[in-house]
Write a protein that holds these residues in place. Structure first.
Motif, PDB file in Angstrom:
ATOM      1  N   ILE A   1       0.852  -1.200  -0.026  1.00 42.24           N
ATOM      2  CA  ILE A   1       0.048  -0.051   0.134  1.00 42.24           C
ATOM      3  C   ILE A   1       0.757   1.478   0.109  1.00 42.24           C
ATOM      4  CG2 ILE A   1      -1.594   1.413   1.481  1.00 42.24           C
ATOM      5  CD1 ILE A   1      -3.007  -1.452   2.193  1.00 42.24           C
ATOM      6  N   ALA A   2       2.054   1.268   0.866  1.00 41.37           N
ATOM      7  CA  ALA A   2       2.929   2.466   0.717  1.00 41.37           C
ATOM      8  C   ALA A   2       3.601   2.731  -0.404  1.00 41.37           C
ATOM      9  CB  ALA A   2       3.766   2.236   1.991  1.00 41.37           C
ATOM     10  N   VAL A   3       4.091   1.608  -1.152  1.00 41.67           N
ATOM     11  CA  VAL A   3       4.680   1.445  -2.307  1.00 41.67           C
ATOM     12  C   VAL A   3       3.901   2.120  -3.173  1.00 41.67           C
ATOM     13  CG1 VAL A   3       5.751   0.359  -4.193  1.00 41.67           C
ATOM     14  CG2 VAL A   3       6.419  -0.364  -1.825  1.00 41.67           C
ATOM     15  N   ALA A   4       2.540   1.622  -3.424  1.00 37.54           N
ATOM     16  CA  ALA A   4       1.569   2.376  -4.348  1.00 37.54           C
ATOM     17  C   ALA A   4       1.334   3.667  -4.213  1.00 37.54           C
ATOM     18  CB  ALA A   4       0.256   1.380  -4.606  1.00 37.54           C
ATOM     19  N   ALA A   5       1.359   4.194  -3.008  1.00 33.03           N
ATOM     20  CA  ALA A   5       1.054   5.356  -2.814  1.00 33.03           C
ATOM     21  C   ALA A   5       2.297   6.306  -2.915  1.00 33.03           C
ATOM     22  CB  ALA A   5       0.588   5.712  -1.152  1.00 33.03           C
ATOM     23  N   ALA A   6       3.667   5.814  -2.879  1.00 32.86           N
ATOM     24  CA  ALA A   6       4.541   6.604  -3.107  1.00 32.86           C
ATOM     25  C   ALA A   6       4.716   6.896  -4.716  1.00 32.86           C
ATOM     26  CB  ALA A   6       5.868   5.974  -2.649  1.00 32.86           C
ATOM     27  N   GLU A   7       4.264   5.813  -5.238  1.00 31.95           N
ATOM     28  CA  GLU A   7       4.319   5.810  -6.929  1.00 31.95           C
ATOM     29  C   GLU A   7       3.509   6.958  -7.376  1.00 31.95           C
ATOM     30  OE1 GLU A   7       6.305   4.301  -9.066  1.00 31.95           O
ATOM     31  OE2 GLU A   7       7.333   2.939  -7.536  1.00 31.95           O
ATOM     32  N   GLN A   8       2.138   6.938  -6.676  1.00 35.44           N
ATOM     33  CA  GLN A   8       1.252   7.995  -7.307  1.00 35.44           C
ATOM     34  C   GLN A   8       1.833   9.474  -6.864  1.00 35.44           C
ATOM     35  OE1 GLN A   8      -1.772   7.761  -8.769  1.00 35.44           O
ATOM     36  NE2 GLN A   8      -1.058   5.728  -9.201  1.00 35.44           N
ATOM     37  N   ILE A   9       2.338   9.670  -5.601  1.00 33.85           N
ATOM     38  CA  ILE A   9       2.996  10.930  -5.206  1.00 33.85           C
ATOM     39  C   ILE A   9       3.989  11.334  -5.895  1.00 33.85           C
ATOM     40  CG2 ILE A   9       3.920  12.012  -3.221  1.00 33.85           C
ATOM     41  CD1 ILE A   9       2.012  10.148  -1.562  1.00 33.85           C
ATOM     42  N   TYR A  10       5.327  10.501  -6.018  1.00 36.89           N
ATOM     43  CA  TYR A  10       6.375  11.031  -6.770  1.00 36.89           C
ATOM     44  C   TYR A  10       6.359  10.569  -8.362  1.00 36.89           C
ATOM     45  CZ  TYR A  10       7.584  11.654  -1.976  1.00 36.89           C
ATOM     46  OH  TYR A  10       7.724  12.265  -0.805  1.00 36.89           O
ATOM     47  N   LYS A  11       7.189  11.392  -8.913  1.00 34.52           N
ATOM     48  CA  LYS A  11       7.657  11.012 -10.317  1.00 34.52           C
ATOM     49  C   LYS A  11       8.470  10.088 -10.417  1.00 34.52           C
ATOM     50  CE  LYS A  11       6.899  16.170 -11.313  1.00 34.52           C
ATOM     51  NZ  LYS A  11       7.392  17.038 -11.762  1.00 34.52           N
ATOM     52  N   SER A  12       8.688   9.466 -11.868  1.00 34.18           N
ATOM     53  CA  SER A  12       9.864   8.625 -12.183  1.00 34.18           C
ATOM     54  C   SER A  12      11.267   8.921 -11.920  1.00 34.18           C
ATOM     55  CB  SER A  12       9.605   8.140 -13.654  1.00 34.18           C
ATOM     56  OG  SER A  12       9.786   9.027 -14.335  1.00 34.18           O
ATOM     57  N   GLY A  13      11.786   8.185 -11.550  1.00 36.82           N
ATOM     58  CA  GLY A  13      13.376   8.491 -11.190  1.00 36.82           C
ATOM     59  C   GLY A  13      13.703   9.252  -9.953  1.00 36.82           C
ATOM     60  N   GLU A  14      12.562   8.978  -9.129  1.00 37.94           N
ATOM     61  CA  GLU A  14      12.682   9.753  -7.566  1.00 37.94           C
ATOM     62  C   GLU A  14      12.712   8.364  -6.706  1.00 37.94           C
ATOM     63  OE1 GLU A  14       9.608  12.442  -7.280  1.00 37.94           O
ATOM     64  OE2 GLU A  14      10.994  14.058  -7.699  1.00 37.94           O
ATOM     65  N   GLY A  15      13.574   7.475  -6.928  1.00 35.23           N
ATOM     66  CA  GLY A  15      13.298   6.263  -6.046  1.00 35.23           C
ATOM     67  C   GLY A  15      13.908   6.368  -4.720  1.00 35.23           C
ATOM     68  N   ALA A  16      14.678   7.071  -4.538  1.00 34.93           N
ATOM     69  CA  ALA A  16      15.241   7.098  -3.131  1.00 34.93           C
ATOM     70  C   ALA A  16      14.268   8.120  -2.204  1.00 34.93           C
ATOM     71  CB  ALA A  16      16.322   8.203  -2.900  1.00 34.93           C
ATOM     72  N   GLU A  17      13.407   8.950  -2.983  1.00 37.30           N
ATOM     73  CA  GLU A  17      12.427   9.768  -2.099  1.00 37.30           C
ATOM     74  C   GLU A  17      11.153   8.893  -2.031  1.00 37.30           C
ATOM     75  OE1 GLU A  17      12.325  12.535  -0.799  1.00 37.30           O
ATOM     76  OE2 GLU A  17      14.178  13.024  -1.228  1.00 37.30           O
ATOM     77  N   LYS A  18      10.899   7.844  -2.968  1.00 40.03           N
ATOM     78  CA  LYS A  18       9.805   7.087  -2.854  1.00 40.03           C
ATOM     79  C   LYS A  18      10.093   5.939  -1.736  1.00 40.03           C
ATOM     80  CE  LYS A  18       8.691   7.224  -7.734  1.00 40.03           C
ATOM     81  NZ  LYS A  18       8.560   6.014  -8.831  1.00 40.03           N
ATOM     82  N   LYS A  19      11.302   5.605  -1.595  1.00 41.31           N
ATOM     83  CA  LYS A  19      11.571   4.560  -0.617  1.00 41.31           C
ATOM     84  C   LYS A  19      11.587   5.321   0.680  1.00 41.31           C
ATOM     85  CE  LYS A  19      14.581   1.082  -1.303  1.00 41.31           C
ATOM     86  NZ  LYS A  19      15.884   0.363  -1.407  1.00 41.31           N
ATOM     87  N   LYS A  20      12.045   6.564   0.823  1.00 38.71           N
ATOM     88  CA  LYS A  20      12.069   7.230   2.162  1.00 38.71           C
ATOM     89  C   LYS A  20      10.695   7.518   2.498  1.00 38.71           C
ATOM     90  CE  LYS A  20      13.347  11.637   3.913  1.00 38.71           C
ATOM     91  NZ  LYS A  20      13.676  13.187   3.616  1.00 38.71           N
ATOM     92  N   TYR A  21       9.701   7.665   1.724  1.00 37.75           N
ATOM     93  CA  TYR A  21       8.248   7.951   1.824  1.00 37.75           C
ATOM     94  C   TYR A  21       7.682   6.844   2.526  1.00 37.75           C
ATOM     95  CZ  TYR A  21       3.217   8.337   1.311  1.00 37.75           C
ATOM     96  OH  TYR A  21       2.067   8.424   1.537  1.00 37.75           O
ATOM     97  N   VAL A  22       8.001   5.573   2.015  1.00 37.19           N
ATOM     98  CA  VAL A  22       7.382   4.107   2.483  1.00 37.19           C
ATOM     99  C   VAL A  22       7.950   3.962   3.810  1.00 37.19           C
ATOM    100  CG1 VAL A  22       7.613   1.788   2.177  1.00 37.19           C
ATOM    101  CG2 VAL A  22       7.271   3.219   0.126  1.00 37.19           C
TER     102      VAL A  22
ATOM    103  N   GLU B   1       9.108   5.961   6.088  1.00 34.60           N
ATOM    104  CA  GLU B   1       8.403   7.044   6.939  1.00 34.60           C
ATOM    105  C   GLU B   1       7.035   6.822   6.976  1.00 34.60           C
ATOM    106  OE1 GLU B   1       9.276  10.901   5.337  1.00 34.60           O
ATOM    107  OE2 GLU B   1      11.150  10.734   6.024  1.00 34.60           O
ATOM    108  N   TRP B   2       6.218   6.214   6.031  1.00 30.26           N
ATOM    109  CA  TRP B   2       4.649   5.777   6.317  1.00 30.26           C
ATOM    110  C   TRP B   2       4.864   4.789   7.266  1.00 30.26           C
ATOM    111  CZ3 TRP B   2       1.516   1.918   5.727  1.00 30.26           C
ATOM    112  CH2 TRP B   2      -0.046   2.135   5.607  1.00 30.26           C
ATOM    113  N   LEU B   3       5.458   3.857   7.154  1.00 32.49           N
ATOM    114  CA  LEU B   3       5.484   2.577   7.930  1.00 32.49           C
ATOM    115  C   LEU B   3       5.803   2.996   9.458  1.00 32.49           C
ATOM    116  CD1 LEU B   3       7.297  -0.118   5.537  1.00 32.49           C
ATOM    117  CD2 LEU B   3       4.982   0.003   6.152  1.00 32.49           C
ATOM    118  N   GLN B   4       6.685   3.701   9.687  1.00 33.50           N
ATOM    119  CA  GLN B   4       7.271   4.139  10.953  1.00 33.50           C
ATOM    120  C   GLN B   4       5.869   4.999  11.528  1.00 33.50           C
ATOM    121  OE1 GLN B   4      10.735   6.295  10.531  1.00 33.50           O
ATOM    122  NE2 GLN B   4      12.049   4.671  10.769  1.00 33.50           N
ATOM    123  N   ALA B   5       5.304   5.776  11.033  1.00 29.80           N
ATOM    124  CA  ALA B   5       4.357   6.689  11.182  1.00 29.80           C
ATOM    125  C   ALA B   5       3.130   5.846  11.829  1.00 29.80           C
ATOM    126  CB  ALA B   5       3.769   7.624  10.096  1.00 29.80           C
TER     127      ALA B   5
END
Length: 81
Positions: A23-44, A46-50
């Motif tokens: 779920i968090a990965v799918a959300a990150a894919e919607q929020i961030y553009k392609s090529g922003e893998g590090a930001e997507k992973k960071k989001y995931v 942080e989302w899990l921790q939250a």
């Protein structure tokens, strides 16, 4: 019986974590553009921790990559991302 229950609980817990990672990965894919893998992973992460989902750093990286792979193979996200 105890080993069975422990393995069942661990599998159920693992399945639950896998679901939330996906779920968090799918959300990150919607929020961030392609090529922003590090930001997507960071989001995931942080989302899990939250959401109080604790994890081992190496295992969660593998789970994130597996979730991304699954989304790509299902055609949900572009394979160029």
């Amino acid at each position: 019986l105890v080993p069975y229950l422990k393995s069942k609980t661990n599998k159920e817990t693992q399945d639950e974590i896998n679901k939330w990672v996906a779920i968090a990965v799918a959300a990150a894919e919607q929020i961030y553009k392609s090529g922003e893998g590090a930001e997507k992973k960071k989001y995931v992460k942080e989302w899990l921790q939250a959401h109080n989902i604790t994890y081992d750093e190496e295992k969660i990286d593998a789970m994130i990559e597996a979730a991304v792979y699954e989304l790509k193979t299902k055609g949900i996200i572009s394979s160029t991302e």
